[in-house]
Design a protein around this motif. Structure first.
Motif, short mmCIF file in Angstrom:
data_model
loop_
_atom_site.label_atom_id
_atom_site.label_comp_id
_atom_site.label_asym_id
_atom_site.label_seq_id
_atom_site.Cartn_x
_atom_site.Cartn_y
_atom_site.Cartn_z
N ILE A 113 9.67 -2.16 19.20
CA ILE A 113 9.06 -1.08 20.00
C ILE A 113 7.86 -0.52 19.26
CG2 ILE A 113 9.43 1.21 21.01
CD1 ILE A 113 12.37 0.47 21.36
N LEU A 114 6.79 -0.20 20.05
CA LEU A 114 5.56 0.37 19.50
C LEU A 114 5.24 1.67 20.20
CD1 LEU A 114 2.19 -1.35 18.74
CD2 LEU A 114 2.24 0.48 20.43
N PHE A 115 4.85 2.67 19.40
CA PHE A 115 4.31 3.92 19.93
C PHE A 115 2.92 4.13 19.33
CE2 PHE A 115 8.70 4.98 20.96
CZ PHE A 115 8.57 5.74 22.12
N SER A 116 2.03 4.75 20.13
CA SER A 116 0.72 5.12 19.59
C SER A 116 0.31 6.46 20.19
CB SER A 116 -0.33 4.05 19.93
OG SER A 116 -0.71 4.14 21.29
N ASP A 117 -0.55 7.18 19.47
CA ASP A 117 -1.13 8.41 20.03
C ASP A 117 -2.53 8.59 19.45
OD1 ASP A 117 -0.72 9.29 17.46
OD2 ASP A 117 0.14 11.22 18.06
N VAL A 118 -3.28 9.53 20.03
CA VAL A 118 -4.65 9.81 19.60
C VAL A 118 -4.63 10.93 18.56
CG1 VAL A 118 -6.95 10.55 20.35
CG2 VAL A 118 -5.56 9.09 21.82
N ILE B 138 -6.55 6.33 16.35
CA ILE B 138 -5.18 6.33 16.86
C ILE B 138 -4.21 6.05 15.71
CG2 ILE B 138 -5.84 5.60 19.19
CD1 ILE B 138 -4.82 2.78 18.44
N ARG B 139 -2.95 6.50 15.88
CA ARG B 139 -1.87 6.16 14.98
C ARG B 139 -0.92 5.23 15.71
NH1 ARG B 139 -2.00 11.89 13.54
NH2 ARG B 139 -0.65 12.21 15.35
N VAL B 140 -0.39 4.25 14.99
CA VAL B 140 0.52 3.29 15.60
C VAL B 140 1.76 3.16 14.73
CG1 VAL B 140 0.82 0.91 16.39
CG2 VAL B 140 -1.43 1.99 16.55
N GLY B 141 2.94 3.21 15.39
CA GLY B 141 4.20 3.03 14.68
C GLY B 141 5.04 1.95 15.34
N ILE B 142 5.71 1.11 14.51
CA ILE B 142 6.49 -0.01 15.03
C ILE B 142 7.86 -0.04 14.34
CG2 ILE B 142 6.63 -2.53 15.24
CD1 ILE B 142 3.58 -2.63 15.20
N HIS B 143 8.89 -0.31 15.16
CA HIS B 143 10.25 -0.45 14.61
C HIS B 143 10.99 -1.53 15.39
CE1 HIS B 143 14.10 0.43 12.81
NE2 HIS B 143 14.63 0.75 14.00
N HIS C 136 4.65 9.88 11.85
CA HIS C 136 4.49 9.97 10.40
C HIS C 136 3.45 8.96 9.90
CE1 HIS C 136 8.28 12.12 10.90
NE2 HIS C 136 8.14 12.60 9.65
N GLY C 137 2.69 8.41 10.83
CA GLY C 137 1.71 7.40 10.46
C GLY C 137 0.41 8.00 9.96
N VAL C 138 -0.55 7.13 9.70
CA VAL C 138 -1.87 7.49 9.18
C VAL C 138 -2.92 7.04 10.20
CG1 VAL C 138 -3.50 7.12 7.28
CG2 VAL C 138 -1.04 7.19 6.81
N PRO C 139 -4.00 7.84 10.44
CA PRO C 139 -5.02 7.44 11.41
C PRO C 139 -5.57 6.04 11.14
CG PRO C 139 -5.36 9.71 10.74
CD PRO C 139 -4.27 9.18 9.86
N SER C 140 -5.71 5.32 12.24
CA SER C 140 -6.26 3.95 12.22
C SER C 140 -5.42 2.98 11.41
CB SER C 140 -7.71 3.93 11.71
OG SER C 140 -8.54 4.71 12.54
N LYS C 141 -4.12 3.30 11.23
CA LYS C 141 -3.21 2.42 10.50
C LYS C 141 -2.01 2.09 11.40
CE LYS C 141 -4.91 2.37 6.15
NZ LYS C 141 -5.15 1.17 5.35
N ILE C 142 -1.39 0.94 11.07
CA ILE C 142 -0.19 0.50 11.81
C ILE C 142 1.00 0.66 10.86
CG2 ILE C 142 0.92 -1.42 13.01
CD1 ILE C 142 -1.97 -2.54 13.44
N HIS C 143 1.89 1.60 11.20
CA HIS C 143 3.01 1.99 10.34
C HIS C 143 4.25 1.17 10.73
CE1 HIS C 143 5.43 5.53 8.45
NE2 HIS C 143 5.24 4.54 7.59
N LEU C 144 4.86 0.48 9.75
CA LEU C 144 6.02 -0.37 10.02
C LEU C 144 7.27 0.17 9.36
CD1 LEU C 144 4.47 -3.91 9.28
CD2 LEU C 144 4.63 -2.78 11.50
#
Length: 669
Positions: A483-488, A575-580, A612-620
């Motif tokens: 699953i992926l979530f993103s926000d601005v 954007i911030r992107v998180g994946i789990h 809990h991610g960082v701007p313009s990064k993909i958090h795994l």
């Protein structure tokens, strides 16, 4: 007529497929279907033929010949088979009567279907000459240039089907005779016949070809003489029996015919009376529309009805061409031209200036009939009838059924045609309704596809289909998905400083790019809430590559976001992107606006990775990292972080795909 264009469409669809026809008609700029009895411009047919040559890469003569062959079969399938078969007992008679068939079809349908053109538009004309070697010269006259190659296709198909003959047709002369015949093109074909069957097999057919060898005819005549002699001897023997019975003349003839081989003799010689047993008055009354004229076109005799309509004909010796013009075939009014086309049906039209005053406001009378040359008298007999199709045409000329001889089938034709016109009008109405329904059905299908596309954008296809069928959709458990979530980043601040329409435009620009990427990487878009975007891999269709798909999608999101402008700063948004990765439960929630939703702790952790991610990064998460560890992705360790509601978690950042280019990630060519 639409019949022709429908045939052409049928040929293309049957031999080359619907796609070829669609391409052909679009290039030609014509509609998809045609009404059978509707008149269409010649340019439509010409344009279709021209585009067919270009699309198929075939020369025009081959296309036209193939169309001619197919058109013959199409006519047979359309109900003209029996009519065509009865035209003649051999190929010569068949061709000789084509003009007569045109004339009939023109009368009954206001059209000429066999060779494409209605009479009002100058139907093509055919004249055939037999040669001593068994070949024939076929003369084809048409006011349309370049369509002569249809003729070998139709004639060849008819010869093979009806007479078991293969034809070789070669153009030996091609001229323009606009002044002499009113036609723009005169083609002469040399027709050579090659029998498919042997002579013995061909004799089994009642319609054997004309070119049977002279030796075969002599044998046949000898057989007739033998049959006759045997019949006479048998009758003579029976006549000299113990109890002779006197037989009448007709019984003797019946005995001769029956006793031979049990069938009629093959030869026939007509018997003519020594003098004509009919007086002049009876002849002129019995054939009220006939005319006899000599080589100088001087009238010698005329029927009573035509005299009544054209009083000038009561003066014998007047020149016929002063009172009539030849409408069909389009030839000069001379005896030599008439003799050349003597096998054609001739249509005469009265000249308005020579008609009585009462006829000045009426449509001119047309006569249709046969020319017969009387060698002994050196005169031409024109046996004709009024050319009238309907009761309306009869009334327009202020004529009555009684004006036509009782034996003349024109009476029946007018009455039958009246009924046929009503049937044709009903047929036309049904055809128009059918076409309207087809168009409505096509539009309905297009709207249905739009509705389904909208529905499939909201729900997975198999779920949407179950709901359409009224079935209940059971919730499903997926043991592993990504699953992926993103926000601005700073979305709240942007909203506070901009007009609502600017926010809508920004989000729409971003989501359009993201939506295209879902198709590129085959992941499922679950929902969007405000600036949050959620996708899943491995749901609703389980796949083993769910983590790789979502990772590539995330890399594409970071690149795509650079093309979306922040309405406040004018710079690209971040954007911030998180994946789990983990298990979920999926199902449809609600009835009014049903949504396909995911449930489980995996959803919560994916959301925490994004927040809990960082701007313009993909958090795994660590589970997502383990799925991608050996899949050619470059990742860096972030370390342990405090995650709200989850405590300390070991996380990572996704940097790039080692084997895929940016164009491949973005789905660019």
């Amino acid at each position: 007529y639409g019949f022709i264009n429908t045939c052409l469409k049928s040929l293309v669809v049957e031999k080359y497929g619907e796609e070829t026809w669609e391409k052909l008609r679009l290039q030609a700029g014509v509609q998809d279907s045609f009404l059978t009895f509707e008149v269409y411009k010649d340019e439509i047919t010409m344009q279709l033929v021209d585009k067919a040559c270009k699309i198929l890469g075939v020369p025009a003569d081959m296309v036209l010949r193939e169309f001619g062959e197919y058109f013959f079969e199409f006519c047979k399938r359309s109900g003209y088979d029996h009519m065509l078969r009865t035209l003649g007992g051999n190929l010569y008679e068949f061709i000789e009567n084509l003009d007569a068939l045109h004339s009939y079809l023109s009368l009954s349908y206001q059209a000429s279907f066999l060779f494409v053109f209605p009479q009002e538009m100058n139907a093509p004309s055919f004249r055939v000459e037999k040669n001593e070697d068994g070949s024939m010269h076929l003369h084809y006259y048409s006011d349309r240039r370049g369509l002569c190659h249809i003729v070998p296709g139709i004639i060849g198909a008819a010869a093979l089907d009806f007479f078991n003959i293969e034809l070789s047709m070669e153009i030996v002369n091609q001229t323009e005779e606009e002044e002499r015949t009113g036609k723009k093109e005169h083609i002469v074909f040399l027709v050579t016949q090659n029998p498919v069957f042997s002579y013995k097999e061909r004799n089994e057919f009642s319609s054997s070809p004309q070119y049977v060898a002279d030796s075969a005819k002599r044998i046949e005549n000898q057989q007739n003489k033998e049959d006759l002699e045997k019949g006479k001897n048998t009758v003579r023997d029976r006549g000299s029996s113990v109890c002779p019975v006197k037989k009448s003349h007709w019984k003797t003839i019946r005995g001769i015919i029956t006793l031979g081989r049990g069938k009629l003799l093959r030869g026939f010689d007509p018997v003519y009376p020594k003098s004509l047993w009919i007086d002049t008055k009876t002849f002129c009354n019995g054939l009220p529309f006939h005319m006899v004229f000599d080589k100088e076109l001087r009238l010698k005799q005329a029927g009573v009805s035509i005299q009544k309509i054209v009083p000038g004909l009561q003066t014998m010796g007047i020149c016929l061409d002063h009172y009539f013009s030849i409408v069909h075939p389009e030839v000069p009014f001379t005896i030599s031209s008439i003799q050349k086309f003597i096998n054609s049906q001739f249509v005469f039209q009265t000249r308005r200036e020579m008609m009585p005053e009462s006829w000045k406001q009426r449509p001119m009378l047309e006569l249709r009939g046969q020319m017969i040359w009387m060698e002994s008298l050196q005169c031409m007999l024109y046996l004709c009838s009024p050319l009238l199709r309907t009761l309306h045409e009869l009334e327009e000329r202020q004529m009555h059924i009684a004006d036509i001889a009782p034996h003349d089938v024109t009476r029946d034709l007018i009455l039958l045609n009246q009924q046929r016109l009503a049937e044709m009008e009903l047929s036309n109405q049904l055809e128009r309704k059918k076409e309207e329904l087809r168009i409505l059905s096509k539009h309905l299908e297009e709207e249905k596809k739009k509705t389904e596309a909208l529905l499939y954008a909201m729900l997975p296809q198999h779920v949407a289909n179950q709901l359409k069928e009224g079935k209940r959709v059971e919730a499903g458990e997926f043991k592993e998905c990504t699953i992926l979530f993103s926000d601005v980043v700073t979305f709240t601040n942007i909203c506070a400083q901009c007009e609502p329409i600017q926010i809508v435009l920004m989000l729409n620009s971003m989501y359009l790019r993201f939506d295209r990427l879902t198709t590129v990487h085959d992941v499922y878009k679950v929902e969007t809430i405000g600036d949050a975007y959620m996708v899943v891999g491995g749901v609703p269709v389980p796949v083993s590559t769910h983590a790789e798909r979502v990772a590539n999608f995330a890399l594409g999101m970071i690149i795509a976001a650079k093309d979306v402008q922040n309405p406040v700063s004018g710079k690209p948004i971040q954007i911030r992107v998180g994946i789990h990765t983990g298990p979920v439960l999926a199902g449809v929630v609600g009835e009014k606006m049903p949504r396909y939703c995911l449930f489980g702790d995996t959803v919560n952790i994916a959301s925490r990775m994004e927040s809990h991610g960082v701007p313009s990064k993909i958090h795994l998460s660590s589970s997502a990292y383990q799925c991608l560890k050996y899949k050619n992705f470059e990742m860096t360790e972030r370390g342990e972080i405090e995650v709200k509601g989850k405590g300390k978690m070991h996380t990572y950042f996704l940097i790039r795909n080692k084997t895929a280019t940016e164009n491949e990630i973005m789905g660019r060519p």
